[in-house]
Design a protein around this motif. Structure first.
Motif, PDB file in Angstrom:
ATOM      1  N   TYR A  41      69.878 -15.036  23.189  1.00 27.93           N
ATOM      2  CA  TYR A  41      68.806 -14.026  22.626  1.00 27.93           C
ATOM      3  C   TYR A  41      67.908 -13.320  23.843  1.00 27.93           C
ATOM      4  O   TYR A  41      67.850 -13.903  24.826  1.00 27.93           O
ATOM      5  CB  TYR A  41      67.639 -15.243  22.061  1.00 27.93           C
ATOM      6  CG  TYR A  41      68.402 -15.782  20.750  1.00 27.93           C
ATOM      7  CD1 TYR A  41      68.184 -15.345  19.405  1.00 27.93           C
ATOM      8  CD2 TYR A  41      68.972 -16.895  21.007  1.00 27.93           C
ATOM      9  CE1 TYR A  41      68.691 -16.000  18.510  1.00 27.93           C
ATOM     10  CE2 TYR A  41      69.366 -17.644  19.958  1.00 27.93           C
ATOM     11  CZ  TYR A  41      69.418 -17.040  18.581  1.00 27.93           C
ATOM     12  OH  TYR A  41      70.003 -17.620  17.383  1.00 27.93           O
ATOM     13  N   VAL A  42      67.255 -12.433  23.314  1.00 26.09           N
ATOM     14  CA  VAL A  42      66.274 -11.719  24.165  1.00 26.09           C
ATOM     15  C   VAL A  42      64.931 -11.587  23.535  1.00 26.09           C
ATOM     16  O   VAL A  42      64.691 -11.379  22.483  1.00 26.09           O
ATOM     17  CB  VAL A  42      66.847 -10.265  24.430  1.00 26.09           C
ATOM     18  CG1 VAL A  42      66.003  -9.184  25.247  1.00 26.09           C
ATOM     19  CG2 VAL A  42      68.223 -10.329  25.076  1.00 26.09           C
ATOM     20  N   CYS A  43      63.938 -11.952  24.355  1.00 27.14           N
ATOM     21  CA  CYS A  43      62.653 -11.750  24.098  1.00 27.14           C
ATOM     22  C   CYS A  43      62.248 -10.276  24.540  1.00 27.14           C
ATOM     23  O   CYS A  43      61.990 -10.024  25.711  1.00 27.14           O
ATOM     24  CB  CYS A  43      61.611 -12.708  24.778  1.00 27.14           C
ATOM     25  SG  CYS A  43      59.871 -12.561  24.327  1.00 27.14           S
ATOM     26  N   VAL A  44      62.122  -9.390  23.610  1.00 28.19           N
ATOM     27  CA  VAL A  44      61.948  -8.028  23.955  1.00 28.19           C
ATOM     28  C   VAL A  44      60.475  -7.513  24.163  1.00 28.19           C
ATOM     29  O   VAL A  44      60.098  -6.658  24.886  1.00 28.19           O
ATOM     30  CB  VAL A  44      62.384  -7.162  22.680  1.00 28.19           C
ATOM     31  CG1 VAL A  44      63.859  -7.207  22.334  1.00 28.19           C
ATOM     32  CG2 VAL A  44      61.458  -7.449  21.359  1.00 28.19           C
ATOM     33  N   ALA A  45      59.429  -8.703  24.046  1.00 29.88           N
ATOM     34  CA  ALA A  45      58.269  -8.547  24.756  1.00 29.88           C
ATOM     35  C   ALA A  45      58.349  -8.467  26.273  1.00 29.88           C
ATOM     36  O   ALA A  45      57.534  -7.787  27.065  1.00 29.88           O
ATOM     37  CB  ALA A  45      57.380  -9.519  24.231  1.00 29.88           C
ATOM     38  N   PHE A  46      59.113  -9.315  26.794  1.00 30.60           N
ATOM     39  CA  PHE A  46      59.278  -9.526  28.020  1.00 30.60           C
ATOM     40  C   PHE A  46      60.692  -9.200  28.909  1.00 30.60           C
ATOM     41  O   PHE A  46      60.652  -9.319  30.142  1.00 30.60           O
ATOM     42  CB  PHE A  46      58.845 -11.011  28.510  1.00 30.60           C
ATOM     43  CG  PHE A  46      57.765 -11.625  27.799  1.00 30.60           C
ATOM     44  CD1 PHE A  46      56.413 -10.846  28.456  1.00 30.60           C
ATOM     45  CD2 PHE A  46      57.811 -12.497  27.039  1.00 30.60           C
ATOM     46  CE1 PHE A  46      55.134 -11.259  27.673  1.00 30.60           C
ATOM     47  CE2 PHE A  46      56.640 -13.010  26.463  1.00 30.60           C
ATOM     48  CZ  PHE A  46      55.478 -12.310  26.744  1.00 30.60           C
ATOM     49  N   GLY A  47      61.575  -8.703  28.128  1.00 31.95           N
ATOM     50  CA  GLY A  47      62.946  -8.407  28.666  1.00 31.95           C
ATOM     51  C   GLY A  47      63.577  -9.651  29.110  1.00 31.95           C
ATOM     52  O   GLY A  47      64.327  -9.565  30.172  1.00 31.95           O
ATOM     53  N   THR A  48      63.559 -10.850  28.713  1.00 29.47           N
ATOM     54  CA  THR A  48      63.994 -12.086  28.930  1.00 29.47           C
ATOM     55  C   THR A  48      65.207 -12.638  28.255  1.00 29.47           C
ATOM     56  O   THR A  48      65.023 -12.365  27.266  1.00 29.47           O
ATOM     57  CB  THR A  48      62.812 -13.221  29.297  1.00 29.47           C
ATOM     58  OG1 THR A  48      62.114 -13.380  28.072  1.00 29.47           O
ATOM     59  CG2 THR A  48      61.825 -12.691  30.567  1.00 29.47           C
ATOM     60  N   PHE A  49      66.020 -13.424  28.668  1.00 29.98           N
ATOM     61  CA  PHE A  49      67.148 -14.039  28.285  1.00 29.98           C
ATOM     62  C   PHE A  49      66.774 -15.515  27.749  1.00 29.98           C
ATOM     63  O   PHE A  49      66.417 -16.355  28.802  1.00 29.98           O
ATOM     64  CB  PHE A  49      68.366 -13.770  28.900  1.00 29.98           C
ATOM     65  CG  PHE A  49      68.756 -12.386  29.140  1.00 29.98           C
ATOM     66  CD1 PHE A  49      69.636 -11.750  28.050  1.00 29.98           C
ATOM     67  CD2 PHE A  49      68.168 -11.621  30.033  1.00 29.98           C
ATOM     68  CE1 PHE A  49      70.106 -10.697  28.220  1.00 29.98           C
ATOM     69  CE2 PHE A  49      68.432 -10.410  30.165  1.00 29.98           C
ATOM     70  CZ  PHE A  49      69.427  -9.919  29.182  1.00 29.98           C
ATOM     71  N   LEU A  50      66.946 -15.818  26.622  1.00 33.12           N
ATOM     72  CA  LEU A  50      66.633 -17.272  26.067  1.00 33.12           C
ATOM     73  C   LEU A  50      67.524 -18.004  25.405  1.00 33.12           C
ATOM     74  O   LEU A  50      68.364 -17.239  24.577  1.00 33.12           O
ATOM     75  CB  LEU A  50      65.389 -17.119  25.095  1.00 33.12           C
ATOM     76  CG  LEU A  50      64.119 -16.565  25.675  1.00 33.12           C
ATOM     77  CD1 LEU A  50      63.200 -16.069  24.796  1.00 33.12           C
ATOM     78  CD2 LEU A  50      63.522 -17.030  26.738  1.00 33.12           C
TER      79      LEU A  50
END
Length: 149
Positions: free
Chosen positions: A38-47
């Motif tokens: 998954y990607v948190c599009v608010a921060f550009g992070t991978f989860l």
């Protein structure tokens, strides 16, 4: 966005998720956080899946790499940021401090502790700091050279 773009974006995100800093979930440790999907599009992070759910609980927009459509801007943010840059920003006041001991990063199976950690990092921004500036090198001073024989 057409399906050709969707396929291209998914391929790019998959490649980004295999980078060293993105192979482990941004917000948890242990086996469950490996190979984030998954990607948190608010921060550009991978989860990982568990952390993606907790981020959603806090109303952060999270998308599945394989089953969501990403805009060009979202892909670009994930490419520019990623987990290493996010750690440098959001955990700058956490690493190597008492905070790291009092509020440890946990395995994603410990839901209450995980939610507490994510709340402190991304909602309260308790550990946020400035990104380290690139090291600036002073101009090299030439040492006098000995005459060659």
């Amino acid at each position: 966005m057409n399906s050709k773009e969707d396929v291209k974006h998914e391929k790019m995100l998959r490649e980004m998720s295999h980078r060293a800093g993105n192979k482990q979930c941004m917000t948890c440790v242990g086996h469950g956080g490996r190979a984030p999907q998954y990607v948190c599009v608010a921060f550009g992070t991978f989860l990982c899946t568990a952390c993606a759910g907790v981020h959603r609980d806090f109303q952060f927009r999270v998308k599945s790499i394989s089953s969501s459509k990403f805009s060009k801007e979202e892909v670009q943010l994930a490419n520019e940021e990623g987990n290493d840059a996010a750690r440098a920003k959001f955990l700058a006041g956490w690493y190597g401090t008492e905070n790291e001991r009092s509020c440890p990063m946990v395995e994603n199976t410990k839901t209450a502790a995980l939610k507490n950690f994510i709340r402190q990092v991304f909602v309260e921004r308790r550990f946020e700091g400035e990104r380290p500036a690139p090291a600036q090198q002073a101009p090299a001073q030439q040492a006098p050279q000995a005459p060659q024989a």
